[in-house]
Design a protein around this motif. Structure first.
Motif, mmCIF file in Angstrom:
data_model
loop_
_atom_site.group_PDB
_atom_site.id
_atom_site.type_symbol
_atom_site.label_atom_id
_atom_site.label_comp_id
_atom_site.label_asym_id
_atom_site.label_seq_id
_atom_site.Cartn_x
_atom_site.Cartn_y
_atom_site.Cartn_z
ATOM 1 N N ILE A 32 30.075 42.703 -7.011
ATOM 2 C CA ILE A 32 28.985 41.934 -7.841
ATOM 3 C C ILE A 32 29.153 40.603 -7.558
ATOM 4 O O ILE A 32 29.835 39.907 -7.988
ATOM 5 N N LYS A 33 28.078 39.978 -6.960
ATOM 6 C CA LYS A 33 28.089 38.641 -6.521
ATOM 7 C C LYS A 33 27.785 37.583 -7.525
ATOM 8 O O LYS A 33 28.228 36.385 -7.379
ATOM 9 N N GLU A 34 26.687 37.949 -8.109
ATOM 10 C CA GLU A 34 26.051 37.088 -9.132
ATOM 11 C C GLU A 34 25.360 37.825 -10.263
ATOM 12 O O GLU A 34 24.986 38.822 -10.350
ATOM 13 N N LEU A 35 25.123 36.848 -11.251
ATOM 14 C CA LEU A 35 24.168 37.758 -12.321
ATOM 15 C C LEU A 35 22.972 36.513 -11.926
ATOM 16 O O LEU A 35 22.885 35.305 -11.993
ATOM 17 N N ARG A 36 21.779 37.214 -12.012
ATOM 18 C CA ARG A 36 20.592 36.460 -11.578
ATOM 19 C C ARG A 36 19.545 37.016 -12.678
ATOM 20 O O ARG A 36 19.358 38.172 -12.990
ATOM 21 N N VAL A 37 18.726 35.970 -13.592
ATOM 22 C CA VAL A 37 17.658 36.313 -14.311
ATOM 23 C C VAL A 37 16.636 35.597 -13.667
ATOM 24 O O VAL A 37 16.375 34.567 -13.102
ATOM 25 N N GLN A 38 15.433 36.661 -13.257
ATOM 26 C CA GLN A 38 14.351 36.060 -12.656
ATOM 27 C C GLN A 38 13.228 35.908 -13.739
ATOM 28 O O GLN A 38 12.923 37.083 -14.661
ATOM 29 N N PHE A 39 12.544 35.088 -13.812
ATOM 30 C CA PHE A 39 11.547 34.939 -14.644
ATOM 31 C C PHE A 39 10.309 35.296 -14.567
ATOM 32 O O PHE A 39 9.741 35.175 -13.046
ATOM 33 N N ASP A 40 9.333 35.687 -15.538
ATOM 34 C CA ASP A 40 8.031 36.105 -15.048
ATOM 35 C C ASP A 40 7.124 34.849 -14.512
ATOM 36 O O ASP A 40 6.111 35.040 -13.813
ATOM 37 N N ASN A 41 7.396 33.613 -15.033
ATOM 38 C CA ASN A 41 6.741 32.399 -14.822
ATOM 39 C C ASN A 41 7.020 32.137 -13.357
ATOM 40 O O ASN A 41 8.348 31.677 -13.025
ATOM 41 N N PRO A 42 6.148 32.042 -12.195
ATOM 42 C CA PRO A 42 6.695 31.748 -10.837
ATOM 43 C C PRO A 42 7.044 30.509 -10.443
ATOM 44 O O PRO A 42 7.784 30.273 -9.520
ATOM 45 N N VAL A 43 6.798 29.603 -11.427
ATOM 46 C CA VAL A 43 7.103 27.991 -11.245
ATOM 47 C C VAL A 43 8.751 28.052 -11.782
ATOM 48 O O VAL A 43 9.251 27.119 -11.263
ATOM 49 N N GLN A 44 8.997 28.773 -12.648
ATOM 50 C CA GLN A 44 10.319 28.459 -13.118
ATOM 51 C C GLN A 44 11.463 29.193 -12.119
ATOM 52 O O GLN A 44 11.309 30.542 -11.801
ATOM 53 N N PRO A 45 12.480 28.319 -11.664
ATOM 54 C CA PRO A 45 13.386 28.989 -10.873
ATOM 55 C C PRO A 45 14.369 30.044 -11.591
ATOM 56 O O PRO A 45 14.587 29.921 -12.589
ATOM 57 N N ASP A 46 14.797 30.882 -10.629
ATOM 58 C CA ASP A 46 15.850 31.910 -11.143
ATOM 59 C C ASP A 46 17.043 31.169 -11.958
ATOM 60 O O ASP A 46 17.547 30.137 -11.360
ATOM 61 N N SER A 47 17.487 32.044 -12.807
ATOM 62 C CA SER A 47 18.629 31.397 -13.374
ATOM 63 C C SER A 47 19.975 32.146 -12.536
ATOM 64 O O SER A 47 19.976 33.522 -12.801
ATOM 65 N N VAL A 48 21.055 31.673 -11.919
ATOM 66 C CA VAL A 48 21.920 32.248 -11.164
ATOM 67 C C VAL A 48 23.210 31.771 -11.537
ATOM 68 O O VAL A 48 23.641 30.681 -11.702
ATOM 69 N N GLU A 49 24.223 32.738 -11.776
ATOM 70 C CA GLU A 49 25.708 32.724 -12.097
ATOM 71 C C GLU A 49 26.484 33.311 -11.153
ATOM 72 O O GLU A 49 26.371 34.544 -10.869
ATOM 73 N N GLU A 50 27.015 32.458 -10.050
ATOM 74 C CA GLU A 50 27.994 33.199 -9.235
ATOM 75 C C GLU A 50 29.139 33.553 -9.929
ATOM 76 O O GLU A 50 29.674 32.813 -10.438
ATOM 77 N N LEU A 51 29.600 34.744 -9.498
ATOM 78 C CA LEU A 51 30.697 35.529 -10.338
ATOM 79 C C LEU A 51 32.097 35.183 -9.489
ATOM 80 O O LEU A 51 32.978 34.925 -10.092
ATOM 81 N N ASN A 52 31.952 35.518 -8.160
ATOM 82 C CA ASN A 52 33.261 35.619 -7.259
ATOM 83 C C ASN A 52 34.258 36.383 -7.766
ATOM 84 O O ASN A 52 35.438 36.133 -8.229
ATOM 85 N N TYR A 53 33.878 37.564 -8.356
ATOM 86 C CA TYR A 53 34.937 38.427 -9.101
ATOM 87 C C TYR A 53 35.899 38.985 -8.039
ATOM 88 O O TYR A 53 35.431 39.322 -6.904
ATOM 89 N N ASP A 54 36.825 39.544 -8.422
ATOM 90 C CA ASP A 54 38.037 40.132 -7.662
ATOM 91 C C ASP A 54 37.982 41.732 -8.182
ATOM 92 O O ASP A 54 37.580 41.834 -9.437
ATOM 93 N N ASP A 55 38.235 42.581 -7.543
ATOM 94 C CA ASP A 55 38.660 43.609 -7.866
ATOM 95 C C ASP A 55 39.592 43.846 -9.019
ATOM 96 O O ASP A 55 40.659 42.897 -8.861
ATOM 97 N N ALA A 56 39.702 44.963 -10.002
ATOM 98 C CA ALA A 56 40.789 44.687 -10.936
ATOM 99 C C ALA A 56 41.108 46.171 -11.351
ATOM 100 O O ALA A 56 40.478 46.908 -11.241
ATOM 101 N N GLY A 57 42.215 46.194 -12.111
ATOM 102 C CA GLY A 57 42.780 47.420 -12.623
ATOM 103 C C GLY A 57 42.911 47.412 -13.966
ATOM 104 O O GLY A 57 43.016 46.428 -14.855
ATOM 105 N N ARG A 58 42.815 48.603 -14.700
ATOM 106 C CA ARG A 58 43.202 48.899 -16.238
ATOM 107 C C ARG A 58 44.206 50.041 -16.062
ATOM 108 O O ARG A 58 44.197 51.008 -15.560
ATOM 109 N N TYR A 59 45.308 49.755 -16.851
ATOM 110 C CA TYR A 59 46.240 50.638 -17.057
ATOM 111 C C TYR A 59 46.806 50.883 -18.592
ATOM 112 O O TYR A 59 47.079 50.089 -19.145
#
Length: 158
Positions: A32-59
């Protein structure tokens, strides 16, 4: 799309009354590289949060103990690694490793009825962040948190 995950669990009947459990889960959060919110309004740019996640474990590990035919107690612990790297942590996603403690009991007065009660405590390790935004703004802070979950349920078997 959610990331792929692999889980392995074992159950061991240690005695007639005691059962032990252990599990490990690996999640490919790096897919998962990013969280992206795409708006219906074509003039409003997407809101993007880059995640840069690492793989992770649960034990985790835990156990049940049958005190009697009517009462069973249980407890467990899990360590859940965060996929968020410290250098990419933000105030919006201040995640860090979590410790999960659980305890509960089941009362079965007869074969038809049972009542379960449980308590969970999720402790999130303190997380520091120091981020500079696209416009030179800087946010410095510390995040700490926990959650307590208490549940009670009744089951009727037919």
């Amino acid at each position: 799309d959610l990331p792929a995950s692999t889980e392995l669990g074992v159950r061991w009947q240690a005695t007639q009354r005691a059962t032990l459990y252990a599990n490990a889960q690996w999640t490919e959060w790096s897919s998962i590289k990013e969280l992206r919110v795409q708006f219906d309004n074509p003039v409003q740019p997407d809101s993007v949060e880059e995640l840069n996640y690492d793989d992770a474990g649960r034990y985790g590990f835990g156990g049940d103990y049958e005190i009697s035919d009517q009462w069973t107690v249980r407890a467990g612990y899990a360590f859940d690694e965060t996929p968020a790297s410290p250098q990419f942590r933000t105030a919006r996603i201040p995640d860090n490793d979590r410790h999960i403690f659980a305890a509960g009991a089941t009362w079965s007065p007869n074969e038809a009825w049972s009542v379960d009660a449980a308590s969970n405590r999720v402790k999130i390790e303190d997380a520091d962040f120091d981020r500079t935004g696209d416009f030179g703004d800087r946010l410095v802070g510390t995040f700490s948190g926990h959650a307590d979950v208490v549940s009670v349920s009744a089951t009727r078997r037919f």
